[in-house]
Design an enzyme around this catalytic site. Structure first.
Site, PDB file in Angstrom:
ATOM      1  N   ASP A   1      -2.074  -1.591  -4.095  1.00 18.40           N
ATOM      2  CA  ASP A   1      -2.497  -0.433  -4.882  1.00 18.40           C
ATOM      3  C   ASP A   1      -1.378   0.000  -5.826  1.00 18.40           C
ATOM      4  O   ASP A   1      -1.448   1.051  -6.450  1.00 18.40           O
ATOM      5  CB  ASP A   1      -2.936   0.720  -3.964  1.00 18.40           C
ATOM      6  CG  ASP A   1      -1.824   1.213  -3.047  1.00 18.40           C
ATOM      7  OD1 ASP A   1      -0.664   0.790  -3.209  1.00 18.40           O
ATOM      8  OD2 ASP A   1      -2.126   2.042  -2.159  1.00 18.40           O
TER       9      ASP A   1
ATOM     10  N   VAL B   1       0.872  -1.193   0.000  1.00 21.33           N
ATOM     11  CA  VAL B   1       0.000   0.000   0.000  1.00 21.33           C
ATOM     12  C   VAL B   1       0.899   1.231   0.000  1.00 21.33           C
ATOM     13  O   VAL B   1       1.749   1.362   0.871  1.00 21.33           O
ATOM     14  CB  VAL B   1      -0.857   0.083   1.285  1.00 21.33           C
ATOM     15  CG1 VAL B   1      -1.914   1.172   1.157  1.00 21.33           C
ATOM     16  CG2 VAL B   1      -1.513  -1.234   1.630  1.00 21.33           C
ATOM     17  N   HIS B   2       0.751   2.094  -0.975  1.00 23.13           N
ATOM     18  CA  HIS B   2       1.530   3.339  -0.904  1.00 23.13           C
ATOM     19  C   HIS B   2       0.876   4.528  -1.587  1.00 23.13           C
ATOM     20  O   HIS B   2       1.370   5.650  -1.477  1.00 23.13           O
ATOM     21  CB  HIS B   2       2.935   3.140  -1.494  1.00 23.13           C
ATOM     22  CG  HIS B   2       2.967   3.149  -2.994  1.00 23.13           C
ATOM     23  ND1 HIS B   2       2.657   2.046  -3.740  1.00 23.13           N
ATOM     24  CD2 HIS B   2       3.254   4.131  -3.881  1.00 23.13           C
ATOM     25  CE1 HIS B   2       2.766   2.336  -5.016  1.00 23.13           C
ATOM     26  NE2 HIS B   2       3.114   3.593  -5.143  1.00 23.13           N
ATOM     27  N   ARG B   3      -0.229   4.324  -2.314  1.00 25.15           N
ATOM     28  CA  ARG B   3      -0.841   5.456  -3.036  1.00 25.15           C
ATOM     29  C   ARG B   3      -1.300   6.511  -2.041  1.00 25.15           C
ATOM     30  O   ARG B   3      -1.903   6.191  -1.008  1.00 25.15           O
ATOM     31  CB  ARG B   3      -2.058   4.997  -3.838  1.00 25.15           C
ATOM     32  CG  ARG B   3      -1.734   4.042  -4.939  1.00 25.15           C
ATOM     33  CD  ARG B   3      -1.903   4.681  -6.320  1.00 25.15           C
ATOM     34  NE  ARG B   3      -0.667   5.242  -6.796  1.00 25.15           N
ATOM     35  CZ  ARG B   3       0.279   4.563  -7.459  1.00 25.15           C
ATOM     36  NH1 ARG B   3       0.137   3.299  -7.739  1.00 25.15           N
ATOM     37  NH2 ARG B   3       1.375   5.171  -7.863  1.00 25.15           N
TER      38      ARG B   3
END
Ligand code: UD1
Ligand code: UDP
Length: 384
Positions: free
Chosen positions: A305, A221-223
């Protein structure tokens, strides 16, 4: 022999360093004097595990120039990058600027080069999410419209560009006004094929974590719209905790520094503690590429993501739950290998149950033949 083609390659964020490895490999195979590459690192990513590890593992030569811009506010960092790239280009030592993907480093390279009338070659052109709230969507549209060569990884990307008015064929030498659009295949697919065997040989991460092949889910997850929005971050983390409990499925999360920082700031203490201290949830620092593709190729399921991780799950024929409302890689969803679940707990749970229930996957070869990098380089060498 004509003068060498002098390429300035701009990289800055993790996925660009990885993508650049494929073309750097192709350049290294050229006869001496045919092409030179100057590697400019903007410094957008700077932690060793977000940058240097990929140079080491993927055999990329050290960057010739590092602008050390760091990350931060979009305007300030992009401006520093444009200024630094412009100063390098003003020396008159380069014929082409080679850019990857859709980060602020990509945008900075496109603006600096196009304003100095230097041709831009954009690798991963034509991708669209049709969501202009994503910084990446703005970066990719602006970069494409400054480019002379647009290398599309998929036929969907090609169609997107035709729809925006890019010509199907040109009869003149390519230029920013007469751009050359081409279906090249995907350099990330080249890399996955190239490094899969090395990952099998060198990465012991699955065993070291005490996991069994096909016995865990890999999560990234990094967006910004997930990590920086408290409601979405909480919904995602609650969903992950439920997946682990409901399916007795260990999770592996190599955490991007943005996620690490924002989870610490935004998540309620109890939820953060549950995530960080569960023996079946392996929270790791960002992984190196060999560990990452070892994890992808052994996972039961991928939840992400990330654009790159979505695609790599397809390359390794693993089901993927996408934590976004839309994707640029629509082929994955169309073929049933990936499901868009957004940050919606019920959609995430349904997608996971669907895949763990053994839904059949279709992963046809949609991303080229593993030789996109050679095709791109040959085009640049032939058409100048
Ligand atoms: C950037 C790209 C995104 C890409 C991602 C790949 C833009 C607009 N976004 O997002 O498209 O998918 O890289 O990973 O260009 N940080 C560190 N150490 C680092 C790098 C970042 O601690 O080495 C932290 C900092 O707190 C920083 C934050 O992560 O402010 C965000 O970094 P930034 O480069 O702005 O954006 P990414 O989220 O990494
Ligand atoms: N990646 C990695 N280690 C990690 C997470 C991702 O090596 O901990 C690799 C991944 O295998 C893929 C690329 O980084 O090749 C994807 O980058 P990222 O998810 O940062 O950005 P995106 O592709 O969404 O722009």
């Amino acid at each position: 022999m004509p003068n060498p083609l002098r390429i300035l390659t701009v990289i800055g964020a993790r996925p660009q360093i990885i993508k650049a490895a494929a073309i750097s490999r192709a350049i290294a195979k050229q006869p001496l004097g045919r092409v030179t590459e100057t590697l400019l690192h903007t410094g957008q990513h700077y932690d060793a595990n977000m940058s240097q590890v990929f140079f080491d593992e993927l055999g990329i030569p050290a960057a010739d120039i590092n602008l050390n811009t760091g990350s931060g506010a979009h305007g300030a960092t992009t401006a520093r990058m444009i200024q630094g790239i412009e100063e390098v280009l003003q020396r008159g030592e380069h014929d082409i600027v080679l850019l990857y993907g859709d980060t602020n480093s990509t945008l900075a390279g496109a603006i600096a080069a196009a304003k100095l009338h230097l041709p831009v070659a954009h690798v991963e052109a034509g991708l669209r999410s049709f969501n202009k709230r994503m910084p990446e969507e703005l970066n990719r549209i602006l970069c494409d419209h400054c480019s002379t060569w647009l290398f599309c990884p998929t036929s969907t990307a090609l169609s997107n560009l035709y729809r925006e008015g890019f010509p199907e064929r040109i009869t003149t030498t390519p230029s920013a006004d007469h751009p050359r659009v081409m279906l090249s295949g995907d350099v990330m697919y080249d890399n996955s094929l190239h490094f899969a065997a090395l990952a099998r040989e060198r990465s012991g991460i699955v065993r070291d974590l005490g996991l069994t092949p096909d016995g865990f889910a890999l999560v990234t997850v990094h967006r910004d719209h997930n990590t920086d929005d408290p409601a979405r971050a909480l919904a995602i983390v609650r969903s992950l905790l439920a997946i682990k409990t409901d399916h007795h499925l260990p999770l592996v999360l190599p955490l991007h520094p943005r996620a690490r920082k924002m989870f610490d700031q935004l998540l309620p203490t109890g939820i953060l503690h549950a995530l960080m201290h569960d023996p079946d949830i392996h929270i790791l620092p960002p992984a190196g590429f060999l560990d990452m593709i070892a994890l992808e190729s052994h996972a039961r399921l991928v939840i992400t993501d990330s654009g790159g991780v979505q695609k790599e799950s397809f390359f390794f024929q693993k089901p993927c739950v996408i934590l976004r409302p839309e994707t640029e890689w629509v082929e994955l969803v169309e073929h049933g290998q990936a499901i868009l679940a957004d940050a919606d707990p019920s959609r995430i749970a349904a997608a996971v149950a669907h895949f763990l229930g053994g839904a059949p996957l279709e992963c046809p070869p949609l991303f080229g033949d593993g030789h996109a990098a050679e095709r791109i380089l040959n085009e640049l060498l032939d058409r100048r």
